[in-house]
Write an enzyme that holds these catalytic residues in place. Structure first.
Site, short mmCIF file in Angstrom:
data_model
loop_
_atom_site.label_atom_id
_atom_site.label_comp_id
_atom_site.label_asym_id
_atom_site.label_seq_id
_atom_site.Cartn_x
_atom_site.Cartn_y
_atom_site.Cartn_z
N GLY A 1 0.82 -1.22 0.00
CA GLY A 1 0.00 0.00 0.00
C GLY A 1 0.85 1.26 0.00
O GLY A 1 0.47 2.29 0.55
N ASP B 1 2.21 -1.75 -4.38
CA ASP B 1 0.81 -1.31 -4.26
C ASP B 1 0.02 -2.06 -5.33
O ASP B 1 0.59 -2.57 -6.30
CB ASP B 1 0.69 0.21 -4.47
CG ASP B 1 -0.59 0.80 -3.89
OD1 ASP B 1 -0.51 1.46 -2.82
OD2 ASP B 1 -1.66 0.61 -4.49
N ILE B 2 -1.31 -2.07 -5.17
CA ILE B 2 -2.16 -2.69 -6.20
C ILE B 2 -2.19 -1.82 -7.46
O ILE B 2 -2.44 -2.30 -8.56
CB ILE B 2 -3.58 -2.94 -5.65
CG1 ILE B 2 -4.34 -3.93 -6.54
CG2 ILE B 2 -4.34 -1.64 -5.48
CD1 ILE B 2 -5.64 -4.40 -5.94
N ARG B 3 -1.93 -0.52 -7.28
CA ARG B 3 -1.92 0.38 -8.44
C ARG B 3 -0.64 0.16 -9.23
O ARG B 3 0.43 -0.05 -8.66
CB ARG B 3 -2.00 1.83 -7.97
CG ARG B 3 -3.38 2.16 -7.41
CD ARG B 3 -3.49 3.61 -7.08
NE ARG B 3 -3.27 3.89 -5.68
CZ ARG B 3 -3.02 5.09 -5.18
NH1 ARG B 3 -2.94 6.13 -6.00
NH2 ARG B 3 -2.86 5.27 -3.89
N TYR C 1 -14.91 -0.40 9.25
CA TYR C 1 -13.45 -0.18 9.25
C TYR C 1 -12.88 -0.42 10.66
O TYR C 1 -11.89 -1.15 10.83
CB TYR C 1 -13.20 1.27 8.80
CG TYR C 1 -11.79 1.77 8.95
CD1 TYR C 1 -10.75 1.26 8.18
CD2 TYR C 1 -11.49 2.81 9.85
CE1 TYR C 1 -9.45 1.76 8.31
CE2 TYR C 1 -10.20 3.31 9.97
CZ TYR C 1 -9.19 2.78 9.20
OH TYR C 1 -7.91 3.27 9.32
N ASP D 1 -0.93 -7.13 -5.17
CA ASP D 1 -2.24 -7.15 -4.53
C ASP D 1 -2.10 -8.02 -3.28
O ASP D 1 -1.72 -9.19 -3.38
CB ASP D 1 -3.25 -7.78 -5.52
CG ASP D 1 -4.65 -7.88 -4.94
OD1 ASP D 1 -4.82 -7.69 -3.72
OD2 ASP D 1 -5.57 -8.17 -5.72
N LYS E 1 -10.15 -3.30 12.13
CA LYS E 1 -8.92 -2.96 12.85
C LYS E 1 -8.85 -3.73 14.18
O LYS E 1 -7.77 -4.17 14.59
CB LYS E 1 -8.82 -1.45 13.09
CG LYS E 1 -8.60 -0.66 11.81
CD LYS E 1 -7.23 -0.97 11.20
CE LYS E 1 -6.96 -0.26 9.91
NZ LYS E 1 -5.71 -0.67 9.27
N GLN F 1 -1.29 7.62 1.54
CA GLN F 1 -0.84 8.80 2.29
C GLN F 1 0.39 8.49 3.15
O GLN F 1 1.37 9.24 3.12
CB GLN F 1 -1.98 9.32 3.20
CG GLN F 1 -1.63 10.63 3.88
CD GLN F 1 -2.56 11.02 5.02
OE1 GLN F 1 -3.44 10.26 5.41
NE2 GLN F 1 -2.36 12.21 5.55
#
Ligand code: NAD
Ligand code: AKB
Length: 317
Positions: free
Chosen positions: A13, A39-41, A146, A58, A150, A17
């Site tokens: 990831g 990252d997946i991107r 979310y 991924d 966690k 940010q």
């Protein structure tokens, strides 16, 4: 050679940010080639990521995770891939899948290859029944999907540590404020978006939280220093909080932030138009008790509101 283990670092990831800042800091410490961003991107375009190795990964693809760890001699993982609160409420199934299954894949890799793993938790583990100043140990009853993922990951991390000896460490980050990358998908994002809007030609922002919503926040430099300090701490200094240490930076409301920004940009106008994210913010505490982190690994924050506003404005300009 990295730290005690020898070998390289993988960041999942990494285009988000935190990753954008963390990859740069790790490369400054250990050297660019030692830190693999993933990252997946597919295509990174940020200078902080482009100055070293990048892999498309991924975290749901367990075979590829194992293959990369083996081929690249990975010994430490900073596992940042996740879906944040606002996007998680829009798509709870995806949030569960990526946040919990993705993390389980990384923990399984930790077990197989004997890795040290950092996996972030969040102030979203707390719920409406948490005291306004959240203690380290308190019932965790989040109302967001979310937050539930966690809590699941903190419990899973403790299980992998106690049963299989995997060295998993984590921090319950507050909302993070940074300038190197844009933010999206979270509830605390307003505190970053507002600076971009204040510096735009219009100098106007529609805040999606009401003006009196007090939340725990932290400047990214403090968060990165906390992350690296926790990962460097001797294993026997860590306590049962090891998968979800509370850390505190500062707490403020949108109105207080606007007032600081207006001291530097007097024409700035902020309107308050709360949306569904107000509900998530209302379920989180105002501030965080971080005494356990102070005792276990000497944590102390450095950045206050005035310095953060100065830093954000000068860097974004
Ligand atoms: P972000 O949304 O900015 O970045 C997450 C990254 O994960 C994105 O680049 C995304 O492309 C990637 N990703 C999504 N699905 C993936 C997959 N299947 N495989 C690989 N990569 C995938 O998030 P962030 O703010 O950088 O947060 C990182 C971690 O810190 C998360 O666990 C988050 O919950 C936690 N956290 C962040 C904050 C904050 O204020 N930023 C606060 C508390 C906790
Ligand atoms: C979010 O708003 O979702 C995150 C967080 C507090 O975990 N910034």
């Amino acid at each position: 050679m990295i730290g005690r283990e020898g070998g390289r670092i993988l960041v999942t990831g990494a285009l988000g940010q935190i990753g954008t800042d963390l990859v740069q800091s790790l490369r400054d410490i250990y050297g660019s080639d030692m830190v693999i961003a993933s990252d997946i991107r597919e295509k990174p375009n940020h200078p902080c990521i482009l100055n070293g190795p990048y892999i498309n990964l991924d975290v749901l693809d367990k075979d590829r995770i194992f293959q990369i760890i083996n081929d690249q001699n990975i010994k430490i993982i900073y596992h940042l891939a996740a879906i944040l609160s606002a996007r998680g409420e829009e798509n709870p199934e995806l949030c569960e899948l990526i946040n919990v299954e993705g993390t389980r894949n990384i923990f399984d890799a930790g077990r197989e290859f004997g890795l040290r793993i950092f996996t972030p938790s969040s102030i979203a583990v707390f719920g409406p029944d948490t005291p306004k100043k959240a203690p380290q140990v308190t019932p965790l009853n989040p109302t967001t999907k979310y937050g539930m993922t966690k809590v699941e990951c903190e419990i899973l991390g403790m299980m992998y540590y106690q049963k299989y000896g995997v060295d998993i460490r984590g921090i319950r980050y507050p909302g993070l404020i940074s300038w190197k990358s844009p933010v999206s998908g979270g509830t605390t994002d307003y505190a970053v978006d507002i600076f971009h809007a204040a510096l735009s030609d219009e100098s106007k922002y529609d805040c999606f939280l009401n003006g009196d919503t007090r939340l725990p926040m932290m400047y990214m430099d403090d968060a990165i220093r906390a992350t690296i300090s926790l990962m460097d701490a001797p294993i026997d200094s860590l306590s049962s909080a090891r998968c979800g240490y509370n850390i505190s930076g500062l707490s403020f409301t949108p109105k207080e932030l606007v007032s600081e920004i207006k001291k530097r940009l007097p024409d700035f106008v902020c309107n308050y138009k709360p949306d569904i994210r107000q509900n998530y913010a209302d379920s989180w505490p105002d501030s965080i008790d971080d005494q356990v982190s102070r005792n276990d690994w000497n944590w102390q924050s450095r950045f206050g509101l005035e310095t953060i506003v100065d830093e954000m404005i000068s860097n974004l300009k």
